[in-house]
Design a protein around this motif. Structure first.
Motif, short mmCIF file in Angstrom:
data_model
loop_
_atom_site.label_atom_id
_atom_site.label_comp_id
_atom_site.label_asym_id
_atom_site.label_seq_id
_atom_site.Cartn_x
_atom_site.Cartn_y
_atom_site.Cartn_z
N GLU A 249 51.94 42.72 55.84
CA GLU A 249 52.20 43.59 54.70
C GLU A 249 53.67 43.52 54.31
N VAL A 250 53.93 43.43 53.01
CA VAL A 250 55.31 43.44 52.53
C VAL A 250 55.38 44.20 51.21
N ASN A 251 56.40 45.01 51.07
CA ASN A 251 56.66 45.73 49.82
C ASN A 251 57.60 44.87 48.98
N CYS A 252 57.07 44.30 47.91
CA CYS A 252 57.86 43.37 47.09
C CYS A 252 59.05 44.05 46.43
N ALA A 253 59.00 45.38 46.29
CA ALA A 253 60.12 46.09 45.67
C ALA A 253 61.37 46.02 46.53
N THR A 254 61.23 45.67 47.81
CA THR A 254 62.39 45.58 48.71
C THR A 254 62.97 44.18 48.75
N LEU A 255 62.35 43.22 48.04
CA LEU A 255 62.80 41.83 48.10
C LEU A 255 63.66 41.50 46.89
N ARG A 256 64.81 40.93 47.14
CA ARG A 256 65.72 40.57 46.06
C ARG A 256 66.38 39.24 46.37
N GLY A 257 66.58 38.39 45.33
CA GLY A 257 67.37 37.18 45.44
C GLY A 257 66.88 36.22 46.50
N ASP A 258 67.86 35.56 47.20
CA ASP A 258 67.51 34.61 48.25
C ASP A 258 66.68 35.28 49.34
N GLY A 259 66.93 36.57 49.55
CA GLY A 259 66.18 37.28 50.58
C GLY A 259 64.69 37.31 50.29
N ALA A 260 64.32 37.37 48.99
CA ALA A 260 62.91 37.39 48.62
C ALA A 260 62.26 36.05 48.94
N MET A 261 62.92 34.96 48.52
CA MET A 261 62.38 33.63 48.79
C MET A 261 62.24 33.39 50.29
N SER A 262 63.27 33.74 51.02
CA SER A 262 63.27 33.51 52.46
C SER A 262 62.20 34.34 53.16
N ALA A 263 62.09 35.62 52.78
CA ALA A 263 61.12 36.50 53.42
C ALA A 263 59.70 36.00 53.19
N LEU A 264 59.41 35.56 51.98
CA LEU A 264 58.04 35.14 51.67
C LEU A 264 57.74 33.73 52.14
N PHE A 265 58.62 32.79 51.81
CA PHE A 265 58.31 31.37 52.00
C PHE A 265 59.06 30.73 53.17
N GLY A 266 59.97 31.46 53.77
CA GLY A 266 60.74 30.91 54.88
C GLY A 266 61.88 30.03 54.41
N HIS A 267 62.69 29.56 55.34
CA HIS A 267 63.80 28.66 55.00
C HIS A 267 64.11 27.78 56.19
N ILE A 268 64.80 26.70 55.92
CA ILE A 268 65.27 25.85 57.00
C ILE A 268 66.71 26.25 57.34
N LYS A 269 67.18 25.80 58.45
CA LYS A 269 68.54 26.11 58.87
C LYS A 269 69.53 25.57 57.84
N GLY A 270 70.49 26.41 57.43
CA GLY A 270 71.50 26.01 56.48
C GLY A 270 71.06 26.04 55.03
N ALA A 271 69.90 26.63 54.74
CA ALA A 271 69.39 26.65 53.37
C ALA A 271 70.30 27.44 52.44
N PHE A 272 71.01 28.43 52.98
CA PHE A 272 71.95 29.23 52.20
C PHE A 272 72.95 29.84 53.17
N THR A 273 73.99 30.41 52.64
CA THR A 273 75.02 31.01 53.48
C THR A 273 74.42 32.08 54.39
N GLY A 274 74.65 31.92 55.67
CA GLY A 274 74.12 32.88 56.63
C GLY A 274 72.80 32.47 57.25
N ALA A 275 72.19 31.36 56.75
CA ALA A 275 70.92 30.89 57.31
C ALA A 275 71.20 30.04 58.54
N GLN A 276 71.53 30.69 59.65
CA GLN A 276 71.91 29.97 60.86
C GLN A 276 70.71 29.45 61.63
N ASN A 277 69.55 30.02 61.38
CA ASN A 277 68.33 29.58 62.04
C ASN A 277 67.20 29.45 61.02
N ALA A 278 66.24 28.61 61.32
CA ALA A 278 65.07 28.47 60.45
C ALA A 278 64.20 29.72 60.53
#
Length: 533
Positions: A249-278
């Motif tokens: 379960e996720v409340n989409c109203a709490t998702l913004r910007g890169d955080g929304a993409m990352s929370a939903l679809f995940g990211h690889i290491k280094g995908a954006f500033t602060g993404a130290q781990n996949a």
């Protein structure tokens, strides 16, 4: 069979029908032969499906000749079918689907039977699926050797018809009905309702939950129970082995910007500033299970585009990756917004809305289900007793007073069932000796009025009308309060009139909104200048 010709369709028995060529074969039970020997079942035509090599064709010709001897009224049509692997489900189903699609069924003059005794187990399953789905307008027939010692009866065998209209079987139908009622009770567990429309919605949700894997859309105000119902749908599906993964379960109203993409679809290491781990993301966490996206209308357009791809293709790109990942999840979306309006405003993708709008269910708020207030008061008291180990009850007058207020048009219930739960919890917590009395109810009503702004509005109306305010019906009071609020927000009497009469003014050739509003206010001794002070 109703005066119609009877047509049977079935595979030749590669083993059971192949019992030799000599006279001894007549002493053996052969299913294709036995089907045409039943005293109470005349087969007018037999569509006999066989392999394409020389040995299969020879057997088919021999079976046809033997049937002509024992049942000359039966026409036997040989239907060659090439199957590389008769145990390959996809190949067999595809071949039989093609056969049924190309067959000229004539249900006005012919009844059809599918002989499921012969053929591989895979073929039997495929026959069942095609017949149950009505690709074949037929019933199933099963033959077997007789258990009698009479040799003639053993050779002929017996038959049984299987009608897949299960509603005709009383015991099965009653069992299905019982299971269905259990499913409805499960979905409504914790939802005390007397609302007919809501009960009908729950019944439809139960059917869809067990029959469809398409997305659902739950529409309703905050606190109407969307999250609760989504979880119950998941648990119902899991109990029937329709899902085996997690409920995410996720409340989409709490998702913004890169955080929304990352929370939903995940990211690889280094995908954006602060993404130290996949990070895998919530869609991958829901693989094999269910994803509940509450307030889906708050998602950004980029996230909506990626979500549409994930729903349709079960694949998507994590942030910063050029390699697709997969996740096969079921989706329930929730929103309190009118997504059609969001689409018109360019804030929600039309293609995504079309994809999630196949099954849409509206969950009315508490103000739209006032008949459900009383049973939910009891439900909340019972829940408080379970959680706190302390039973609390209203005294008779206190309950009558609270229920009258809670069910009235004065009660806004802006937070819906959550707000009702909080209200009951407050009174139960403060109750001495396990009893909620009139004083506590009046205190709680005052608290709710203050939270909804009713006290201020009533005071304001009293300042404007004086003693006249006390003589107004609740209907006139609420209507007048709403009109006053619109007037105070408008820059002119005409603008306020246009807002208040925006529908009815269209039916008038020369609408005079200001005059209509002026006459309404005059009924209460009010004018525009007084309201603007």
């Amino acid at each position: 069979m109703n005066g119609k010709r009877t047509v049977a369709i079935g595979f030749i028995g590669a083993t059971l029908d192949r019992v030799g060529k000599g006279a001894n074969r007549w002493n053996k039970w052969r299913p294709s032969i036995g089907l045409c020997q039943q005293a109470d079942l005349l087969i007018d035509r037999l569509e006999l499906i066989h392999g394409t090599d020389a040995r299969d064709l020879s057997l088919a010709e021999r079976i046809r000749a033997d049937i002509q001897q024992i049942s000359p009224e039966t026409e036997v049509r040989l239907q060659p079918m090439h199957l590389r692997n008769p145990w390959d489900f996809e190949e067999v189903y595809g071949a039989l689907h093609d056969f049924t699609s190309g067959y000229a069924f004539d249900t006005e003059y012919e009844d059809y039977l599918v002989h499921i005794t012969t053929g591989t187990h895979v073929a039997q399953i495929c026959w069942f699926l095609l017949t149950e789905a009505r690709y074949l307008p037929a019933r199933l027939v099963q033959t077997s050797p007789a258990r009698k010692r009479d040799e003639a009866a053993q050779v002929t065998g017996t038959h049984a018809l299987i009608d897949l209209d299960l509603s005709r079987y009383d015991r099965i139908a009653s069992r299905f009905q019982s299971k269905r009622l259990e499913s409805l009770a499960f979905l409504k567990s914790g939802i005390a309702t007397r609302n007919d429309a809501f009960n009908r919605s729950i019944e439809q949700i139960e059917r869809v939950a067990l029959r469809s894997s398409a997305p659902m859309l739950l529409i309703g105000p905050t606190g109407a129970g969307k999250s609760f119902l989504a979880r119950r749908v998941y648990e119902l599906k899991r109990s029937r082995h329709l899902v085996d993964g997690r409920f995410v379960e996720v409340n989409c109203a709490t998702l913004r910007g890169d955080g929304a993409m990352s929370a939903l679809f995940g990211h690889i290491k280094g995908a954006f500033t602060g993404a130290q781990n996949a990070r895998d993301g919530l869609l991958r966490a829901a693989d094999g299970g269910m994803l509940f996206l509450d307030e889906i209308g708050e998602l950004g357009l980029d996230e909506q585009a990626m979500l549409l791809k994930a729903i349709e293709e079960k694949r998507f790109f994590p942030m910063g990756s050029d390699k697709e990942v997969s996740s096969d999840f079921l989706l329930i979306a929730g929103t309190h917004r009118d997504l059609r309006t969001r689409v018109a405003e360019g804030l929600f993708r039309e293609d995504l809305y079309a994809r999630i709008n196949l099954w849409t269910f509206e969950l009315p708020g508490l103000a739209g289900r006032r008949e459900d207030i009383e049973p939910n008061i009891d439900f909340e008291l019972e829940r408080h007793a379970r959680e706190q180990g302390r039973m609390v009850r209203f005294n008779l007058e206190a309950r009558r007073r609270y229920l009258a207020f809670a069910s009235s048009g004065e009660a806004a219930w802006q937070g819906n069932f959550r707000e009702l739960s909080a209200s009951i919890t407050r009174m139960a917590t403060l109750a001495d000796s396990g009893r909620i009395d009139e004083a506590q109810v009046e205190e709680e009503i005052t608290r709710l009025r203050r939270a909804w702004g009713l006290a201020q509005r009533q005071d304001a109306l009293g300042d404007l009308l004086g003693e006249q305010a006390a003589g107004l019906d609740l209907f006139d009071r609420l209507q007048l309060q709403a009109v006053i609020e619109v007037c105070r927000q408008a820059d002119s009497l005409s603008e306020a009139g246009r807002r208040l009469y925006q529908v009815s003014r269209l039916a008038k050739a020369q609408p005079n909104d200001a005059d209509r509003l002026r006459k309404y206010l005059a009924r209460f001794g009010l004018d525009w200048q007084v309201l603007r002070q």
